[in-house]
Design an enzyme around this catalytic site. Structure first.
Site, PDB file in Angstrom:
ATOM      1  N   HIS A 124       0.977  -1.313  -0.025  1.00  0.00           N
ATOM      2  CA  HIS A 124      -0.089  -0.219   0.076  1.00  0.00           C
ATOM      3  C   HIS A 124       0.913   1.531  -0.175  1.00  0.00           C
ATOM      4  O   HIS A 124       2.188   1.169   0.412  1.00  0.00           O
ATOM      5  CB  HIS A 124      -0.895   0.132   1.195  1.00  0.00           C
ATOM      6  CG  HIS A 124      -2.053  -1.000   1.189  1.00  0.00           C
ATOM      7  ND1 HIS A 124      -3.006  -1.004   2.038  1.00  0.00           N
ATOM      8  CD2 HIS A 124      -1.961  -2.168   0.453  1.00  0.00           C
ATOM      9  CE1 HIS A 124      -3.829  -1.949   1.594  1.00  0.00           C
ATOM     10  NE2 HIS A 124      -3.127  -2.679   0.824  1.00  0.00           N
ATOM     11  N   GLU A 172       0.909   3.915   1.773  1.00  0.00           N
ATOM     12  CA  GLU A 172       1.475   4.141   3.157  1.00  0.00           C
ATOM     13  C   GLU A 172       2.584   3.498   3.497  1.00  0.00           C
ATOM     14  O   GLU A 172       3.747   3.921   3.948  1.00  0.00           O
ATOM     15  CB  GLU A 172       0.256   4.264   4.358  1.00  0.00           C
ATOM     16  CG  GLU A 172      -0.847   5.027   3.927  1.00  0.00           C
ATOM     17  CD  GLU A 172      -1.889   4.211   3.313  1.00  0.00           C
ATOM     18  OE1 GLU A 172      -2.968   4.324   3.858  1.00  0.00           O
ATOM     19  OE2 GLU A 172      -1.943   3.167   2.276  1.00  0.00           O
ATOM     20  N   CYS A 183      -6.119   1.949   5.983  1.00  0.00           N
ATOM     21  CA  CYS A 183      -6.613   0.563   6.560  1.00  0.00           C
ATOM     22  C   CYS A 183      -6.213   0.204   7.726  1.00  0.00           C
ATOM     23  O   CYS A 183      -5.140   0.830   8.338  1.00  0.00           O
ATOM     24  CB  CYS A 183      -6.432  -0.581   5.260  1.00  0.00           C
ATOM     25  SG  CYS A 183      -4.957  -1.059   4.950  1.00  0.00           S
ATOM     26  N   CYS A 213      -2.064  -0.539   7.415  1.00  0.00           N
ATOM     27  CA  CYS A 213      -1.384   0.776   7.304  1.00  0.00           C
ATOM     28  C   CYS A 213      -1.597   1.701   8.753  1.00  0.00           C
ATOM     29  O   CYS A 213      -0.522   1.964   9.112  1.00  0.00           O
ATOM     30  CB  CYS A 213      -1.963   1.445   6.225  1.00  0.00           C
ATOM     31  SG  CYS A 213      -1.484   0.670   4.442  1.00  0.00           S
TER      32      CYS A 213
END
Length: 146
Positions: free
Chosen positions: A55, A57, A85, A88
């Site tokens: 992801h 992040e 999420c 993260c």
């Protein structure tokens, strides 16, 4: 727009999200800022890397700790186009990011639904920065996919 404000940095994250969309990735972008300077930028790469943890992040945190040579990002801010999420959010908490700024909320998978206390207790959270633009990127991407 004043340079070096929340909107400026969120526009940089949006640029990353647009790169992700062009690559067929879910359009989430992130930048990490320290002392008013972008030290890391990333976008989702789960498809490219065949890695569900890739992801924006997560990739930005990895890049930022590499730049600083430290595992904690206590003096840094994260700008991300969509609410993180839970995965993260955990990484954001462990890295001790000082400030988390995001654009669009994620009612289905966002951290607030599942882990509202995941960030470091001293972290400052700001939501809704360029929310309309950030949400539009996601909507356009998934509309095209249907």
């Amino acid at each position: 727009m004043k340079p070096f404000d929340d909107e400026y940095f969120m526009k940089q994250a949006l640029a990353e999200a647009r790169i992700a969309a062009e690559e067929g990735e879910v359009p989430v972008g992130a930048v990490i800022v320290c002392n008013n300077q972008i030290i890391a930028r990333a976008h989702n790469q789960t498809e490219r890397l065949n890695d569900p943890t890739a992801h924006a992040e997560m990739l930005a945190i990895t890049a930022a700790v590499g730049v600083l040579g430290a595992k904690y990002l206590t003096e840094c801010s994260l700008y991300v186009t969509v609410e993180p999420c839970i995965m993260c959010a955990g990484a954001i908490g462990w890295s001790q990011l000082n400030k988390i700024i995001y654009g669009a909320s994620d009612e289905k998978r966002g951290y607030k639904k599942y882990a509202p206390d995941a960030f470091h207790p001293k972290a400052i959270v700001k939501s809704g920065v360029l929310e309309v633009d950030c949400a539009a990127e996601m909507k356009a991407f998934f509309k095209q996919r249907r």
